[in-house]
Design an enzyme around this catalytic site. Structure first.
Site, PDB file in Angstrom:
ATOM      1  N   ASP A  91      -4.447  -3.189  -0.252  1.00  0.00           N
ATOM      2  CA  ASP A  91      -5.128  -4.475  -0.432  1.00  0.00           C
ATOM      3  C   ASP A  91      -4.150  -5.635  -0.568  1.00  0.00           C
ATOM      4  O   ASP A  91      -2.963  -5.453  -0.826  1.00  0.00           O
ATOM      5  CB  ASP A  91      -6.054  -4.419  -1.645  1.00  0.00           C
ATOM      6  N   GLU A 149      -5.809  -1.913  -5.405  1.00  0.00           N
ATOM      7  CA  GLU A 149      -4.863  -1.785  -6.511  1.00  0.00           C
ATOM      8  C   GLU A 149      -4.790  -3.075  -7.312  1.00  0.00           C
ATOM      9  O   GLU A 149      -4.686  -3.047  -8.537  1.00  0.00           O
ATOM     10  CB  GLU A 149      -3.462  -1.426  -5.987  1.00  0.00           C
TER      11      GLU A 149
END
Length: 406
Positions: A91, A149
């Site tokens: 991400d 994350e």
């Protein structure tokens, strides 16, 4: 030593096998494609599509849609052995990129400002290399492409979905490209590497009134000021000076006019620590302090305390594996940095709670190329030479860890 000087160390290409060196153009291409199309947590649809497309193209078994956008690839060697997992996050962050590069973000307000594009490219290329050299390693490798994350956290839901089972994982490793270390270094240590990440929100309820008639009020700003100051005594007087911890109030909002005493104040903060024991002490002391100050002033409060990520704690044997492998890839002893802790947090911690593992930093800064901006900065970028180094370290760990000793 490296905090003030991020000039790269000499990188000996002979330490990286030619077949991995040959992957560098692919690594760079993958990383830049990912960098151009950054996506926020649990929205990594284009990223997952590219990862799956490549795995399918290379004939690598994989499962998609885990914890929404997560992917797990499985590569089995031609000899029996143990199971090692490699984790990579995918991400990006809600940051507007300021880099003037051909591969800059094409998504307004979203940017890979923490190196996750590099992590995914390294993991993907590691999968490719292993799939092409199954005779060279034993056992099974599970490569986990994890969403979210940066928040709200994709590791825990992936574990709950069973990514560490069928086959059961014996150990796990992961890396973070790290611009706090120069290219040519590896930060690896036993024990706590990164801190627990926790947060709190508190509403202080007082009694508003006229600024010139304070005795008729309960001043929520005054109460909050006492709380902010007193919270700093937790680390100063309740935590051993041999331990590390942080209690930071990051927001304080109250009042709308200069001559009005505000009835309500709102504050938020973050808590960081390495020692899990402090996970009970600190939130307990935060509430005791808030409750005591509010009582003494006649105010009330509502406190919401959230435990986000536990500390990243490396297993001793797995950390030794990574350190011994890294010594064969970087210049030693200067290239190995054992004292590399940070109060930053990472949900790799959930994987390390579930199975023995090691998370480590791969130096990626190069001031000579103006590639040393810190993580989460709108001009963050890194020296892509680190990509092939990451693949080499991962592959060597697989070759050593998965084999069954005679």
């Amino acid at each position: 030593m490296f905090a003030t000087s991020l000039s790269p160390l000499s990188v000996d290409s002979s330490r990286i096998r030619p077949k991995i060196q040959a992957l560098q153009p692919m690594l760079v291409e993958l990383r830049r494609r990912l960098h151009q199309r950054p996506e926020l947590g649990f929205r990594e649809h284009l990223t997952a599509e590219l990862v799956s497309q490549k795995l399918q193209e290379w004939g690598i078994e994989h499962e998609t849609g885990i914890a929404n956008t997560g992917i797990v690839a499985t590569i089995t060697g031609n000899k029996p052995g143990k199971v090692l997992a490699i984790r990579a996050d995918m991400d990006a962050l809600p940051i507007q990129e300021e880099n003037d590069v051909p591969y800059r973000s094409q998504h307004d307000g979203v940017m890979h400002a923490c190196g996750h594009d590099g992590h995914a490219a390294i993991a993907l290329s590691t999968a490719y290399y292993l799939s092409e050299h199954r005779d060279d390693f034993a056992g099974t490798v599970k490569i986990i492409f994890q969403p979210a994350e940066e928040g709200p956290g994709g590791a825990k839901p992936m574990i709950e979905a069973g990514v560490l089972q069928n086959p059961q994982v014996d150990g796990i490793i992961g890396l973070h490209l790290w611009n706090n270390l120069p290219l040519g270094t590896v930060g690896v240590r036993t024990g706590a590497l990164m801190a627990a990440t926790e947060g709190f929100r508190c509403t202080i309820q007082g009694k508003g009134g006229h600024g010139a008639i304070p005795h008729q009020t309960v001043d929520s700003i005054l109460v909050s000021a006492h709380i902010v100051t007193a919270l700093q005594t937790i680390v100063a007087r309740n935590v051993s000076p041999l331990e590390s911890a942080v209690v930071t109030v990051g927001e304080l909002h109250a009042g709308k006019a200069l001559n009005v005493i505000a009835d309500t104040a709102f504050l938020t903060g973050t808590v960081r620590y390495f020692n899990p024991v402090l996970g009970e002490l600190i939130p307990q002391r935060i509430e005791q302090i808030i409750a005591g100050i509010c009582q003494s002033h006649g105010a009330t409060y509502q406190l919401d305390y959230k435990r986000l990520y536990p500390p990243v704690i490396n297993d001793a044997k797995m950390a030794e594996l990574v350190r011994s492998v890294a010594e064969g890839v970087v210049e030693t002893p200067i290239g190995i940095v054992p004292e590399c802790q940070t109060m930053g947090g990472e949900d790799m911690s959930f994987f390390l709670q579930a199975v023995p593992g090691c998370y480590f930093f791969l130096g990626s800064a190069n001031v000579e190329k103006e590639l040393a901006y810190p993580h989460h900065h709108p001009r963050f970028n890194f020296d892509e030479t680190a990509l092939e180094m990451g693949v080499e370290i991962f592959v060597r760990c697989v070759e050593i860890f998965c084999r069954v000793e005679d």
